[in-house]
Design an enzyme around this catalytic site. Structure first.
Site, PDB file in Angstrom:
ATOM      1  N   HIS A 293      62.124  50.216  60.978  1.00  0.00           N
ATOM      2  CA  HIS A 293      62.970  51.400  61.096  1.00  0.00           C
ATOM      3  C   HIS A 293      63.072  52.152  59.777  1.00  0.00           C
ATOM      4  O   HIS A 293      63.956  52.981  59.603  1.00  0.00           O
ATOM      5  CB  HIS A 293      64.371  51.018  61.598  1.00  0.00           C
ATOM      6  CG  HIS A 293      64.365  50.509  63.014  1.00  0.00           C
ATOM      7  ND1 HIS A 293      65.514  50.183  63.692  1.00  0.00           N
ATOM      8  CD2 HIS A 293      63.344  50.283  63.871  1.00  0.00           C
ATOM      9  CE1 HIS A 293      65.186  49.767  64.919  1.00  0.00           C
ATOM     10  NE2 HIS A 293      63.886  49.808  65.043  1.00  0.00           N
TER      11      HIS A 293
ATOM     12  N   ASP B  88      63.461  45.901  62.712  1.00  0.00           N
ATOM     13  CA  ASP B  88      64.617  46.719  62.332  1.00  0.00           C
ATOM     14  C   ASP B  88      64.315  47.345  60.970  1.00  0.00           C
ATOM     15  O   ASP B  88      63.143  47.570  60.655  1.00  0.00           O
ATOM     16  CB  ASP B  88      65.892  45.853  62.353  1.00  0.00           C
ATOM     17  CG  ASP B  88      67.141  46.678  62.592  1.00  0.00           C
ATOM     18  OD1 ASP B  88      67.332  47.674  61.866  1.00  0.00           O
ATOM     19  OD2 ASP B  88      67.924  46.356  63.499  1.00  0.00           O
TER      20      ASP B  88
END
Ligand SMILES: *[C@@H]1O[C@H](CO)[C@@H](O)[C@H](O)[C@H]1NC(C)=O
Ligand SMILES: *[C@@H]1O[C@H](CO)[C@@H](O)[C@H](O)[C@H]1NC(C)=O
Length: 375
Positions: free
Chosen positions: A245, A222
């Site tokens: 991310h 993430d």
């Protein structure tokens, strides 16, 4: 009013001044070796009580104190290291590895694995945290209903925290969280988890001031770093991110009453194969939250998809985009992005000049800017 609007930026230097419609961190003399309190370095015996007893001794010490963890693997359940200590300075020196239970049900509903609460002047030197998250990721990725998971190490309402050379791997949920903290310095931290691991943010900061992150490498599933409401004076320098991310501010503005994010510097970062570069995410609904004075400077991106940005200064940004549109300012008509500055930006796509897309964004560009600015 409920539709989610992303104000996303393409990695660059951003000096933002966004008013969104809407809008929490941080954890010698006497030395206490956990093994003397009964901890076993076999990776199987539950050493939780020994760690908490060693911490309690250090905490109650009249002088600066050290908790020492020797080499080996120590199994720990969820543990709260409580503050309001007599000792004015506690150092936790870890030569070994702290291991979470392999059955994710044991700590998966408790939100926290290792939690430092209301501690003041705590330094963590070295050590490996192994969250053993793979089972929980597989459960979540299969769509079954699973526990939410536990953050590997959290500092709540704590001040003057130093973390040097800590490694966190395979967290169930976030790796490292600072919530309600002031004055945190992290350096030489290594974070790793699979690119397909859900919700394994590397470092999450919220309601915290004066947090700095230097010389850190983050590979996770993430955000490498996520910045929540109420963060001020955050400094991120020399961070390698990927997979992951990217570095995200937000989502902001989920609540009507929300503290803003201000004075964030993200400097000299490398993004490799990340889903985004540097972005600011907000909800398109009423809130008094805001993001201002954000600077993204000296970023190198390789093969980054959807590098997006909003309301920022992008300065000296070079690299390649995995998508044809390398720079995207996607702002709402009601709250357009303003005062975006782009200076010396060069992003390519397939070795060719990439394109830029602007929606309700205005600002200025100077120096070489490729793709040609659409501001
Ligand atoms: C912004 O934050 C940095 C630390 O990240 C700090 O040194 C600086 O003084 C802050 N600036 C303002 C205006 O508060
Ligand atoms: C770039 O990323 C794409 C998709 O993530 C991948 O298929 C491709 O192999 C990567 N290219 C390079 C040069 O790493």
């Amino acid at each position: 009013m409920e539709n989610k609007t992303s104000y996303n930026l393409l990695l660059l230097l951003a000096s933002l001044n966004l008013a969104f419609l809407f809008s929490s961190c941080s954890a010698s003399a006497s030395s206490f070796n956990v093994v003397s309190f009964g901890a076993k370095a076999d990776g199987k015996s539950d050493s939780t009580k020994a760690f908490l007893d060693a911490w309690a001794q250090a905490c109650g010490s009249a002088t600066a104190a050290t908790v020492y963890v020797p080499k080996g693997r120590f199994l720990l359940r969820n543990s709260v290291f409580a503050g309001q200590c007599k000792s004015t300075k506690i150092t936790v020196r870890i030569d070994g590895t702290l291991v979470a239970p392999s059955d994710y049900n044991v700590i998966g509903n408790s939100k926290y694995w290792l939690l430092f609460q209301q501690v003041n002047t705590v330094t963590i030197n070295g050590g490996i945290l192994d969250g053993q998250g793979t089972g929980l990721w597989a459960c979540k990725n299969s769509g079954k209903s699973c526990p939410g998971g536990a953050t590997s190490i959290s500092f709540m309402n704590s001040n003057n925290i130093v973390i040097n050379g800590l490694t966190s791997q395979n967290s169930q949920l976030y790796h490292i969280v600072f919530n309600g903290c002031n004055n945190v310095k992290m350096q030489g931290v290594r974070i790793s988890a699979s690119r397909t691991s859900p919700n394994t943010d590397g470092i999450h900061v919220q309601l915290s001031t004066s947090v700095s992150i230097y010389n850190t490498r983050i590979a996770t599933g993430d955000d490498c770093v996520s910045v929540g409401p109420g963060t001020a004076n955050l400094w991120i320098e020399n961070v390698q991110c990927g997979p992951g991310h990217g570095i995200s501010i937000g989502s902001l503005g989920k609540h009507l009453e929300e503290p803003g994010v201000q004075n964030v510097t993200v400097k000299t970062t490398t993004f490799t194969g990340t889903q985004n570069g540097v972005r600011i995410k907000s909800w398109g609904r009423p809130s008094n939250g805001f993001a201002r004075n954000i600077l993204f400077q000296h970023a190198v991106m390789s093969n980054v998809s959807g590098v997006k940005i909003s309301d920022v200064t992008y300065q000296d940004i070079h690299g390649s985009s995995a998508t044809a549109v390398a720079v995207k300012f996607d702002c709402s008509s009601e709250y357009p992005c303003s005062r975006i500055r782009m200076e010396n930006v060069k992003l390519t796509y397939n070795n060719q000049v990439a394109s830029a897309s602007c929606s309700h964004a205005d600002g200025t560009s100077s120096g070489l800017v490729q793709p040609t600015s659409c501001l």
